[in-house]
Design an enzyme around this catalytic site. Sequence first.
Site, short mmCIF file in Angstrom:
data_model
loop_
_atom_site.label_atom_id
_atom_site.label_comp_id
_atom_site.label_asym_id
_atom_site.label_seq_id
_atom_site.Cartn_x
_atom_site.Cartn_y
_atom_site.Cartn_z
CG HIS A 160 -1.94 1.05 1.28
ND1 HIS A 160 -3.14 0.92 1.97
CD2 HIS A 160 -1.97 2.30 0.76
CE1 HIS A 160 -3.84 2.02 1.86
NE2 HIS A 160 -3.15 2.89 1.14
CG HIS A 179 -1.49 6.18 -2.52
ND1 HIS A 179 -2.67 5.99 -3.21
CD2 HIS A 179 -1.71 5.74 -1.25
CE1 HIS A 179 -3.57 5.47 -2.39
NE2 HIS A 179 -3.02 5.30 -1.20
CG HIS A 229 -7.72 3.43 -0.09
ND1 HIS A 229 -7.08 2.84 -1.14
CD2 HIS A 229 -6.79 4.21 0.55
CE1 HIS A 229 -5.81 3.24 -1.15
NE2 HIS A 229 -5.61 4.08 -0.14
CD GLU A 241 -7.44 6.63 4.67
OE1 GLU A 241 -8.02 6.62 3.55
OE2 GLU A 241 -6.32 7.16 4.85
CG ASP A 291 -1.64 5.64 2.82
OD1 ASP A 291 -1.90 5.45 1.62
OD2 ASP A 291 -2.49 6.08 3.64
CG ASP A 292 -0.08 8.94 0.57
OD1 ASP A 292 -0.03 8.91 -0.67
OD2 ASP A 292 -1.09 8.60 1.22
N1 ADE Z 1 -4.67 8.77 -1.86
C1 ADE Z 1 -3.42 8.82 -1.40
N2 ADE Z 1 -3.37 8.46 -0.12
C2 ADE Z 1 -4.62 8.16 0.27
C3 ADE Z 1 -5.21 7.70 1.47
N3 ADE Z 1 -4.52 7.49 2.58
N4 ADE Z 1 -6.53 7.51 1.49
C4 ADE Z 1 -7.26 7.72 0.39
N5 ADE Z 1 -6.75 8.14 -0.75
C5 ADE Z 1 -5.44 8.35 -0.83
ZN ZN Z 2 -3.77 4.75 0.61
#
Ligand code: ADE
Ligand code: ZN
Length: 338
Positions: free
Chosen positions: A17, A19, A197, A200, A278-279
């Site tokens: 996971h 992005h 997703h 969350e 994630d990011d």
């Molecule tokens: N796009 C990038 N990161 C995300 C996240 N944590 N939740 C939803 N969309 C995303």
């Molecule tokens: Zn994500």
Amino acid sequence: MTDLGPFIAGLPKAELHIHIEGSLEPEMMFALARRNGVSLPYASVEAVRAAYSFSNLQDFLDLYYQGMSVLIHEQDFHDLTMAYLRRAVAQNVRHTEIFFDPQGHTERGIAFKTAIDGIWRALRDGERELGITSALIMCFLRHLDEASAERTLDESMPWRDRIVGVGLDSSEKGQPPSKFQRVFARARSLGLLAVAHAGEEGPADYVKQALDLLQVVRIDHGNSALDDAALVARLAREKMSLTVCPLSNTRLCVVKDMAEHPLRRMLQAGLMATVNSDDPAYFGGYMNENFLAVQQALDLSREEIVTLAGNGFRAAFCDEATKRRYLAELDAYSLSRR
Ligand code: ADE
Ligand code: ZN
């Protein structure tokens, strides 16, 4: 308490996971802005970092979409992906499954081909030069309509063989999986795997919808599933994997404090949880930092860490022989450090 930092650092890992646009570090954002003549509303790298204080998912997404504006040429997507792969390999990530958001680019006039060619070339370079295996998952933006997702699926067809699956991301509240039922059915009929997703910021019901309506084989996040005991039992029974993102959850205030992170409860309930970043450029850490933050806050044992890393390989979309090879490496690693 024993310091599991060195053990975590050396652990062979899979990331499921991430992005790729969320791996854009402020330094690269500035370098690409300069290279492409794009103006940014920040005076410095420090000013960008200072802006990374989020109260919810939308706060983050606003900056995430703005950050993407520096990605213009195929080479930019290549450089972004290559920089991520180098960091991942330095942290002993052996296999990675990368999300990308084509609509985040096509909506601002960048061709689908530009994005996928750059990312794909880096994935191939990464495998050849760094030995990291990978897969690519195309996400649909859930704040846009299903017709836009349908067009994106059509647009991806010339590169069908580069894409292992489809995902669903962006603003979750008020954007239920049911909105994308038809496009997911078509993607599955084309042989693409489905992930989404869910849970969350959204309710447990969105996790159920992702399972029943989108027929996903992995849930991204899934935190709110814990609000529904019957759903937890079902996820355990079906061995459904969850791609959990600890630092993302605290940075986006999905979880108030890492000490309250649901990962331990997920493991206790027999859920197939994995740890992911994630990011990472926005949330303060890549794989090792995520493992370490949640390990320390919850006092997870070495065995629990090995289970989490093993789940990453078990839940991956790579072939069985590759999975077995990575799991054997993980076994050997944990045995050698008893
Ligand atoms: N796009 C990038 N990161 C995300 C996240 N944590 N939740 C939803 N969309 C995303
Ligand atoms: Zn994500």
